[in-house]
Design a protein around this motif. Structure first.
Motif, PDB file in Angstrom:
ATOM      1  N   MET A   1       0.851  -1.580  -0.251  1.00 57.40           N
ATOM      2  CA  MET A   1      -0.426   0.295  -0.015  1.00 57.40           C
ATOM      3  C   MET A   1       0.896   1.424  -0.593  1.00 57.40           C
ATOM      4  SD  MET A   1      -3.256   0.606   0.069  1.00 57.40           S
ATOM      5  CE  MET A   1      -4.969   1.653   0.445  1.00 57.40           C
ATOM      6  N   LEU A   2       1.854   1.896   1.013  1.00 59.42           N
ATOM      7  CA  LEU A   2       2.525   2.715   1.341  1.00 59.42           C
ATOM      8  C   LEU A   2       3.663   3.042  -0.268  1.00 59.42           C
ATOM      9  CD1 LEU A   2       3.988   2.302   4.816  1.00 59.42           C
ATOM     10  CD2 LEU A   2       1.801   4.106   4.424  1.00 59.42           C
ATOM     11  N   THR A   3       3.976   1.779  -0.341  1.00 60.63           N
ATOM     12  CA  THR A   3       4.805   1.779  -1.939  1.00 60.63           C
ATOM     13  C   THR A   3       3.986   1.994  -2.815  1.00 60.63           C
ATOM     14  OG1 THR A   3       5.029  -0.508  -1.938  1.00 60.63           O
ATOM     15  CG2 THR A   3       6.917   0.313  -0.795  1.00 60.63           C
ATOM     16  N   THR A   4       3.141   2.199  -3.129  1.00 57.84           N
ATOM     17  CA  THR A   4       2.497   1.964  -4.549  1.00 57.84           C
ATOM     18  C   THR A   4       1.482   3.260  -4.571  1.00 57.84           C
ATOM     19  OG1 THR A   4      -0.056   1.053  -4.318  1.00 57.84           O
ATOM     20  CG2 THR A   4       2.118  -0.835  -5.228  1.00 57.84           C
ATOM     21  N   GLU A   5       1.701   4.018  -3.625  1.00 60.41           N
ATOM     22  CA  GLU A   5       0.994   5.470  -3.014  1.00 60.41           C
ATOM     23  C   GLU A   5       1.599   6.080  -4.936  1.00 60.41           C
ATOM     24  OE1 GLU A   5      -2.032   4.194  -1.513  1.00 60.41           O
ATOM     25  OE2 GLU A   5      -1.667   6.575  -2.314  1.00 60.41           O
TER      26      GLU A   5
ATOM     27  N   GLN B   1      -8.671   6.056   9.185  1.00 61.60           N
ATOM     28  CA  GLN B   1      -7.434   5.182   9.600  1.00 61.60           C
ATOM     29  C   GLN B   1      -6.174   5.318   9.510  1.00 61.60           C
ATOM     30  OE1 GLN B   1      -8.669   1.675  10.381  1.00 61.60           O
ATOM     31  NE2 GLN B   1      -6.175   1.717  11.419  1.00 61.60           N
ATOM     32  N   ALA B   2      -5.530   5.106  10.754  1.00 59.29           N
ATOM     33  CA  ALA B   2      -4.088   6.003  10.793  1.00 59.29           C
ATOM     34  C   ALA B   2      -3.514   4.719  10.781  1.00 59.29           C
ATOM     35  CB  ALA B   2      -3.692   6.614  11.594  1.00 59.29           C
ATOM     36  N   THR B   3      -2.347   4.795   9.842  1.00 63.64           N
ATOM     37  CA  THR B   3      -1.086   2.523  10.492  1.00 63.64           C
ATOM     38  C   THR B   3       0.169   3.222  10.100  1.00 63.64           C
ATOM     39  OG1 THR B   3      -1.761   2.101   7.630  1.00 63.64           O
ATOM     40  CG2 THR B   3      -2.847   1.261   9.488  1.00 63.64           C
ATOM     41  N   ALA B   4       0.815   2.725  10.827  1.00 65.28           N
ATOM     42  CA  ALA B   4       1.805   3.050  10.708  1.00 65.28           C
ATOM     43  C   ALA B   4       2.843   1.967   9.842  1.00 65.28           C
ATOM     44  CB  ALA B   4       3.211   2.606  12.134  1.00 65.28           C
ATOM     45  N   ALA B   5       3.818   1.491   8.881  1.00 64.62           N
ATOM     46  CA  ALA B   5       4.705   0.476   8.089  1.00 64.62           C
ATOM     47  C   ALA B   5       5.877   1.340   7.917  1.00 64.62           C
ATOM     48  CB  ALA B   5       3.668   0.290   7.023  1.00 64.62           C
ATOM     49  N   ALA B   6       7.068   0.115   7.472  1.00 64.09           N
ATOM     50  CA  ALA B   6       7.623   0.797   6.932  1.00 64.09           C
ATOM     51  C   ALA B   6       8.517   2.433   7.389  1.00 64.09           C
ATOM     52  CB  ALA B   6       8.317   0.171   6.043  1.00 64.09           C
ATOM     53  N   GLY B   7       8.435   2.647   9.099  1.00 60.90           N
ATOM     54  CA  GLY B   7       9.067   3.790   8.813  1.00 60.90           C
ATOM     55  C   GLY B   7       8.058   5.228   9.002  1.00 60.90           C
ATOM     56  N   ALA B   8       7.131   4.889   7.426  1.00 60.01           N
ATOM     57  CA  ALA B   8       6.810   5.929   7.000  1.00 60.01           C
ATOM     58  C   ALA B   8       4.579   5.936   8.105  1.00 60.01           C
ATOM     59  CB  ALA B   8       6.001   5.923   6.004  1.00 60.01           C
ATOM     60  N   PHE B   9       4.073   6.794   7.131  1.00 66.40           N
ATOM     61  CA  PHE B   9       2.493   6.304   8.007  1.00 66.40           C
ATOM     62  C   PHE B   9       1.754   6.543   6.313  1.00 66.40           C
ATOM     63  CE2 PHE B   9       5.084   8.174  11.125  1.00 66.40           C
ATOM     64  CZ  PHE B   9       4.706   7.181  12.484  1.00 66.40           C
ATOM     65  N   ALA B  10       0.126   5.291   6.774  1.00 64.46           N
ATOM     66  CA  ALA B  10      -0.921   5.655   5.494  1.00 64.46           C
ATOM     67  C   ALA B  10      -1.885   6.490   6.417  1.00 64.46           C
ATOM     68  CB  ALA B  10      -1.152   4.301   5.548  1.00 64.46           C
ATOM     69  N   VAL B  11      -2.494   7.451   5.824  1.00 65.55           N
ATOM     70  CA  VAL B  11      -3.799   7.735   6.351  1.00 65.55           C
ATOM     71  C   VAL B  11      -4.778   7.801   5.701  1.00 65.55           C
ATOM     72  CG1 VAL B  11      -5.092  10.246   7.577  1.00 65.55           C
ATOM     73  CG2 VAL B  11      -2.060  10.171   7.748  1.00 65.55           C
TER      74      VAL B  11
ATOM     75  N   ARG C   1       6.247  10.942   5.571  1.00 67.22           N
ATOM     76  CA  ARG C   1       7.619  10.250   6.697  1.00 67.22           C
ATOM     77  C   ARG C   1       7.083  10.470   8.474  1.00 67.22           C
ATOM     78  NH1 ARG C   1      12.262  12.882   4.895  1.00 67.22           N
ATOM     79  NH2 ARG C   1      13.211  11.911   6.044  1.00 67.22           N
ATOM     80  N   ARG C   2       5.815  11.718   8.334  1.00 71.21           N
ATOM     81  CA  ARG C   2       5.717  12.047  10.081  1.00 71.21           C
ATOM     82  C   ARG C   2       3.929  12.676   9.853  1.00 71.21           C
ATOM     83  NH1 ARG C   2      10.179  10.232  10.648  1.00 71.21           N
ATOM     84  NH2 ARG C   2      11.602  11.774  11.512  1.00 71.21           N
ATOM     85  N   LEU C   3       3.629  12.114  11.159  1.00 63.59           N
ATOM     86  CA  LEU C   3       2.236  12.748  11.529  1.00 63.59           C
ATOM     87  C   LEU C   3       2.110  13.338  12.485  1.00 63.59           C
ATOM     88  CD1 LEU C   3      -0.447   9.540  11.680  1.00 63.59           C
ATOM     89  CD2 LEU C   3       0.096  11.344   9.908  1.00 63.59           C
ATOM     90  N   VAL C   4       1.173  14.685  12.560  1.00 60.77           N
ATOM     91  CA  VAL C   4       1.215  15.570  13.669  1.00 60.77           C
ATOM     92  C   VAL C   4      -0.276  14.968  13.646  1.00 60.77           C
ATOM     93  CG1 VAL C   4       0.970  17.685  14.408  1.00 60.77           C
ATOM     94  CG2 VAL C   4       2.633  17.082  13.006  1.00 60.77           C
TER      95      VAL C   4
ATOM     96  N   GLN D   1      -5.315   3.546  17.332  1.00 63.64           N
ATOM     97  CA  GLN D   1      -5.011   3.291  15.877  1.00 63.64           C
ATOM     98  C   GLN D   1      -3.682   3.033  15.547  1.00 63.64           C
ATOM     99  OE1 GLN D   1      -6.704   5.397  12.799  1.00 63.64           O
ATOM    100  NE2 GLN D   1      -8.355   4.455  13.065  1.00 63.64           N
ATOM    101  N   LEU D   2      -2.899   3.926  16.638  1.00 62.39           N
ATOM    102  CA  LEU D   2      -1.243   4.239  16.102  1.00 62.39           C
ATOM    103  C   LEU D   2      -0.913   3.673  17.712  1.00 62.39           C
ATOM    104  CD1 LEU D   2      -0.736   7.256  13.944  1.00 62.39           C
ATOM    105  CD2 LEU D   2      -0.671   5.598  13.619  1.00 62.39           C
ATOM    106  N   GLY D   3      -1.822   3.536  18.458  1.00 61.63           N
ATOM    107  CA  GLY D   3      -0.958   3.034  20.022  1.00 61.63           C
ATOM    108  C   GLY D   3       0.018   4.350  20.553  1.00 61.63           C
ATOM    109  N   CYS D   4      -0.879   5.154  20.498  1.00 59.96           N
ATOM    110  CA  CYS D   4      -0.536   6.654  21.601  1.00 59.96           C
ATOM    111  C   CYS D   4      -0.688   6.505  22.884  1.00 59.96           C
ATOM    112  CB  CYS D   4      -0.474   7.909  20.773  1.00 59.96           C
ATOM    113  SG  CYS D   4       0.311   8.377  18.942  1.00 59.96           S
ATOM    114  N   ALA D   5       0.723   6.975  23.716  1.00 61.56           N
ATOM    115  CA  ALA D   5      -0.044   6.312  25.320  1.00 61.56           C
ATOM    116  C   ALA D   5      -0.980   7.606  25.212  1.00 61.56           C
ATOM    117  CB  ALA D   5       0.999   6.722  26.155  1.00 61.56           C
TER     118      ALA D   5
END
Ligand code: FAD
Ligand code: MG
Length: 303
Positions: free
Chosen positions: A1-5, A89-99, A110-113, A241-245
Motif C-alpha cells: 500500500m505505502l509503496t504503490t501510492e 484510519q492511520a497505520t504505521a509501516a516501514a518508517g512511514a505512515f498511511a492515512v 514520514r511524519r504525522l501530527v 489506532q497508532l498505539g499512542c499512550a
C-alpha cells in the motif's frame, strides 16, 4: 500500500486537523518548504461561540474568522496541500505512515501530527446543549468578562463545580446549583461563603429563556450566564489506532507528548492542541502547534 501510492500522495508530514493547532503545526513545516498535507473535517470545538477571547491580537474575533485567516495564510505556501475530509484510519509501516479518509483516498508521510482536538460530552440537562457557547460556558477566562459582572449560575454535575464556583465571583454574583451532584464539605462551604457564593440545593430541571434556571420545585431563577463542566473525548481515532499512550486529565484523556518536541510515545507521531493537553485554549493550541511542527521538521533532519 505505502509503496504503490502516487508521488502526489506522499508527503513529508501529514497534519490531521486544520484548526488552530494543526494550522500552527503546518506553518513551520511549510516555511521549511516541506511537503505538507492538512486533512481537516472542519468541526472546531469552539464553533458554538460568536467570539473568541484571550488570544493576543485576535481578542473578540469570530473563531471561524481566526481559523480562516490562518488557513489562507498557510495555503499561500506552495508545498502545502489541503483535503477537506475526515481521517478514518492511520497505520504505521516501514518508517512511514498511511492515512485514509472517508472518500477512500490514502495518503502517506514520514511524519504525522495529530491536531484533531476533543469533543465535549455535554452534561445531560434539558436546554443546555442548544445554549452551549452562547449562554452556557466552561471557561471563565473565555466568556466571563462579557457577562458584565451580572448573575452567574454554576451548574454542578460533579465536584469540579467547586472550582468554577470559587473562580467565578471575579466575574459576577454567583449562585452554585449543587443539583444533587455535589455536596460541599464544611470547609468548602466556608470558602464559598467567603467568596460571596450563594448555594441552591434544589435540583435543576431545565434551562429556559436565555439563561434562566428552572428548579425541580418550579422556581425560575434568571441568570445572565451559566457555567458547567462536562467531560471530553478524543475527536479522532488516529492516536488510538497508532498505539499512542494517553494521560488522564480532570475532564478526560489526552495524548501524552514530550514537553519540548511534542512527539508522542510513537516515534514520528507528534500531537498538539486540545488533543494533547489537559485543558486547552486557542493560544495554547497555536503554541503547541508550532512546537509540534518544529519538532516534526527537525526529526526529519536529525534521525
Ligand atoms: P479544534 O479547534 O477543536 O480543531 C480540531 C480540528 O480537527 C477540527 O477542525 C476537526 O474537525 C478536526 N478533526 C477532528 N477529527 C478529525 C479527523 N478524524 N480527520 C480530520 N480532521 C479531524 N479558547 C480560547 O482560547 N478562547 C475562547 O474564547 C474559547 N471559547 C470556547 C468556547 C466554547 C463553547 C468551547 C467549547 C471552547 C472554547 N475555547 C476557547 C477552547 C478552544 O475551542 C480550543 O482550545 C481550541 O479549539 C483547540 O484547538 P485545536 O486546534 O486543538 O482543536
Ligand atoms: Mg488543529
Amino acid at each position: 500500500m505505502l509503496t504503490t501510492e502516487s508521488p502526489s500522495r506522499a508527503f513529508d508530514a501529514i497534519v490531521l486537523g486544520g484548526s488552530y493547532a494543526g494550522l500552527s503545526a503546518a506553518l513551520p513545516l511549510a516555511r521549511a518548504r516541506r511537503r505538507v498535507l492538512v486533512i481537516d473535517a472542519g468541526v472546531r470545538r469552539n464553533r458554538f461561540a460568536a467570539t473568541s477571547h484571550n488570544f493576543l491580537g485576535q481578542d473578540g474575533r469570530a473563531p471561524a474568522a481566526i481559523a480562516a485567516d490562518g488557513r489562507s495564510q498557510l495555503m499561500a505556501y506552495p508545498t502545502v496541500q489541503w483535503v477537506d475530509d475526515t481521517a478514518v484510519q492511520a497505520t504505521a509501516a516501514a518508517g512511514a505512515f498511511a492515512v485514509s479518509v472517508t472518500a477512500g483516498d490514502t495518503f502517506t508521510a514520514r511524519r504525522l501530527v495529530l491536531a484533531t482536538g476533543v469533543v465535549d460530552d455535554l452534561p445531560p440537562l434539558e436546554g443546555l446543549a442548544e445554549r452551549w457557547g452562547r449562554h452556557v460556558f466552561h471557561c471563565p477566562y473565555c466568556h466571563g468578562y462579557e457577562l458584565d459582572q451580572g448573575r452567574i449560575g454554576v451548574l454542578a454535575f460533579g465536584p469540579l463545580a467547586f472550582h468554577h464556583a470559587m473562580m467565578l465571583p471575579d466575574w459576577g454574583q454567583v449562585t452554585l446549583f449543587t443539583n444533587a451532584a455535589f455536596e460541599p464539605e464544611p470547609e468548602q462551604r466556608a470558602a464559598l461563603t467567603a467568596r460571596g457564593v450563594v448555594t441552591e440545593a434544589v435540583p435543576v430541571r431545565r434551562i429556559v429563556d436565555a439563561a434562566t434556571v428552572e428548579l425541580a420545585d418550579g422556581r425560575q431563577l434568571p441568570m445572565d450566564g451559566l457555567f458547567a463542566m462536562g467531560r471530553t473525548h478524543m475527536a479522532g481515532p488516529a492516536a488510538e489506532q497508532l498505539g499512542c499512550a494517553f494521560d488522564e486529565g480532570p475532564m478526560g484523556t489526552f495524548i501524552r507528548t514530550d514537553p519540548l518536541t511534542k512527539e508522542t510515545t510513537v516515534p514520528g507521531v507528534f500531537a498538539c492542541g486540545d488533543a494533547a493537553r489537559a485543558a486547552g485554549s486557542v493560544a495554547l493550541a497555536a503554541g503547541d502547534g508550532v512546537m509540534a511542527g518544529v519538532g516534526a521538521h527537525q526529526s526529519l533532519i536529525f534521525r
